[in-house]
Design an enzyme around this catalytic site. Sequence first.
Site, PDB file in Angstrom:
ATOM      1  N   LYS A  89       5.764  22.518 -12.062  1.00 29.29           N
ATOM      2  CA  LYS A  89       5.867  21.232 -11.377  1.00 29.29           C
ATOM      3  C   LYS A  89       7.269  20.655 -11.322  1.00 29.29           C
ATOM      4  O   LYS A  89       8.027  20.716 -12.267  1.00 29.29           O
ATOM      5  CB  LYS A  89       4.983  20.202 -12.080  1.00 29.29           C
ATOM      6  CG  LYS A  89       3.531  20.506 -11.991  1.00 29.29           C
ATOM      7  CD  LYS A  89       3.004  20.235 -10.621  1.00 29.29           C
ATOM      8  CE  LYS A  89       1.929  19.178 -10.723  1.00 29.29           C
ATOM      9  NZ  LYS A  89       1.463  18.779  -9.418  1.00 29.29           N
ATOM     10  N   HIS A 138      -1.460   8.903  13.418  1.00 26.71           N
ATOM     11  CA  HIS A 138      -2.742   9.173  12.724  1.00 26.71           C
ATOM     12  C   HIS A 138      -2.634  10.377  11.796  1.00 26.71           C
ATOM     13  O   HIS A 138      -3.601  11.093  11.593  1.00 26.71           O
ATOM     14  CB  HIS A 138      -3.871   9.405  13.729  1.00 26.71           C
ATOM     15  CG  HIS A 138      -3.905   8.410  14.837  1.00 26.71           C
ATOM     16  ND1 HIS A 138      -4.496   7.174  14.727  1.00 26.71           N
ATOM     17  CD2 HIS A 138      -3.352   8.448  16.083  1.00 26.71           C
ATOM     18  CE1 HIS A 138      -4.342   6.506  15.859  1.00 26.71           C
ATOM     19  NE2 HIS A 138      -3.647   7.241  16.685  1.00 26.71           N
ATOM     20  N   SER A 169       6.272  18.534 -15.530  1.00 20.21           N
ATOM     21  CA  SER A 169       5.000  18.214 -16.156  1.00 20.21           C
ATOM     22  C   SER A 169       5.021  18.755 -17.576  1.00 20.21           C
ATOM     23  O   SER A 169       5.634  19.781 -17.850  1.00 20.21           O
ATOM     24  CB  SER A 169       3.866  18.859 -15.357  1.00 20.21           C
ATOM     25  OG  SER A 169       2.739  19.057 -16.180  1.00 20.21           O
ATOM     26  N   GLU A 177       7.566   7.836  -6.296  1.00 16.05           N
ATOM     27  CA  GLU A 177       6.233   7.399  -6.738  1.00 16.05           C
ATOM     28  C   GLU A 177       6.312   6.080  -7.498  1.00 16.05           C
ATOM     29  O   GLU A 177       5.512   5.166  -7.301  1.00 16.05           O
ATOM     30  CB  GLU A 177       5.576   8.476  -7.614  1.00 16.05           C
ATOM     31  CG  GLU A 177       5.080   9.660  -6.799  1.00 16.05           C
ATOM     32  CD  GLU A 177       4.476  10.766  -7.658  1.00 16.05           C
ATOM     33  OE1 GLU A 177       4.238  10.556  -8.853  1.00 16.05           O
ATOM     34  OE2 GLU A 177       4.247  11.864  -7.101  1.00 16.05           O
TER      35      GLU A 177
END
Length: 465
Positions: free
Chosen positions: A290, A163, A284, A297
């Site tokens: 970044k 969870h 980025s 992804e």
Amino acid sequence: MTSQFSKKSEAWSARFSEPVSDLVKRYTASVFFDNRMASVDIQGSLAHAEMLQAQNIISAQDYADIQRGMAQISAEIENGQFEWLLDLEDVHLNIEKRLTELVGDAGKRLHTGRSRNDQVATDIRLYMRIAIDQIVDLIAQFRLALLDLAEKHSDTILPGFTHMQVAQPITFGHHILAYVEMFGRDAERMNDCRRRVNRLPLGAAALAGTTFPIDRLRVAKTLGFDDVCHNSLDAVSDRDFAIEFCAAASLIMTHISRMSEELIIWMSPRVGFIDIADRFCTGSSIMPQKKNPDVPELARGKTGRVNGNLISLLTLMKGQPLAYNKDNQEDKEPLFDTVDTLVDTLRIFADMATGISVKPEAMRAAALQGYATATDLADYLVKKGLPFRDAHEAVALAVRTCVEKNCDLSEMSLLELQSFSSLISDDVFAVLTLEGSVAARDHVGGTAPNQVRAAISRLRQQLTK
Ligand code: ARG
């Protein structure tokens, strides 16, 4: 683009009184995408011609001419000299037409006892056989890379989650081995699918078989098929084997996607469990700090298109009456896209697995939060004679106290711990350590480092034999 596809054809001119419009031509053509099956198309044609000659349906001279012509066509395709013509609709007609240009009547005899319906079904199966073998091989490479990573970290402890909440300490090696198991089943599924792919449709002709005395088993043997398709209608019309492949591919991508999700979370500076080598990440354009996990992804995103391809094929099939319908031409792009996406993804993931660096301190720090050894304390009490439900209750009270005091179970004094159960003595602290917790799960499938090492050597043996 269109100029190279502009030569006129007479593929079936005699039956028609007017040519199709350019739009219809483009709409119905598949040569733009099915020419990737050129080499298997030639392979299938050569096996068919060899059989026709062995059965005295064409002459030895015809067969020799066909072989010669096909050798030249193969070379032309390889050097990029072959002129693919939109007018000739698909890979099959393009090659046959060129063959006839090169060798004359022998080229026109090649299609005896055959239809494009059984020809295309054969091509797809030959193409898929190669793709499956490549995919199974790539899965093996990926699994080996994961085994190396697991081996390096068979003792590294991190929290295991349920969870998304800290559950129990586990070893990172054990966590990675979970994926090695998943991808192992994926390879099994691909190999199983291959058994059903590897049956020969050729000989079914358009749908009903042919009047010529063909020898289907001979062609099957030449092409390395295990068997022939035993019903001609089924042979030309069903694409269940491609659907099955796409389902197996979707599962592989699903596993890749789950792993990607974890890599992304682990790499987030908030979590900081791992780093991924720069060559798999990008920055980025606006935020200089970044470093984004682009590869995981994108893989997670590409899982969507692979799942979509599966649904395309299922939907393509569901409404078709027997036997062949032109709908089936639409099977190729989803199938090819699935193969391409899967091959690229597996290749990149096998490489990326070697570019994952683990930060054991961060993992350890996280495992020390969230009462990961609470189950160990309950098991300890059970071993001292308390029924499990009572032990669960006692530890729940202890955890509640820890939450109030903002400390870990192992940070309580013996006296404090004993207030939850008189069965607790000073041997409890060994049980509350992370190392004690993982080492105690010492059975097949458990997270103990020696079990992880045993699993790695068993898996490595399987993979390298
Ligand atoms: N390009 C076609 C396909 O992909 C080949 C079979 C065409 N057969 C036909 N009867 N039109 O399915």
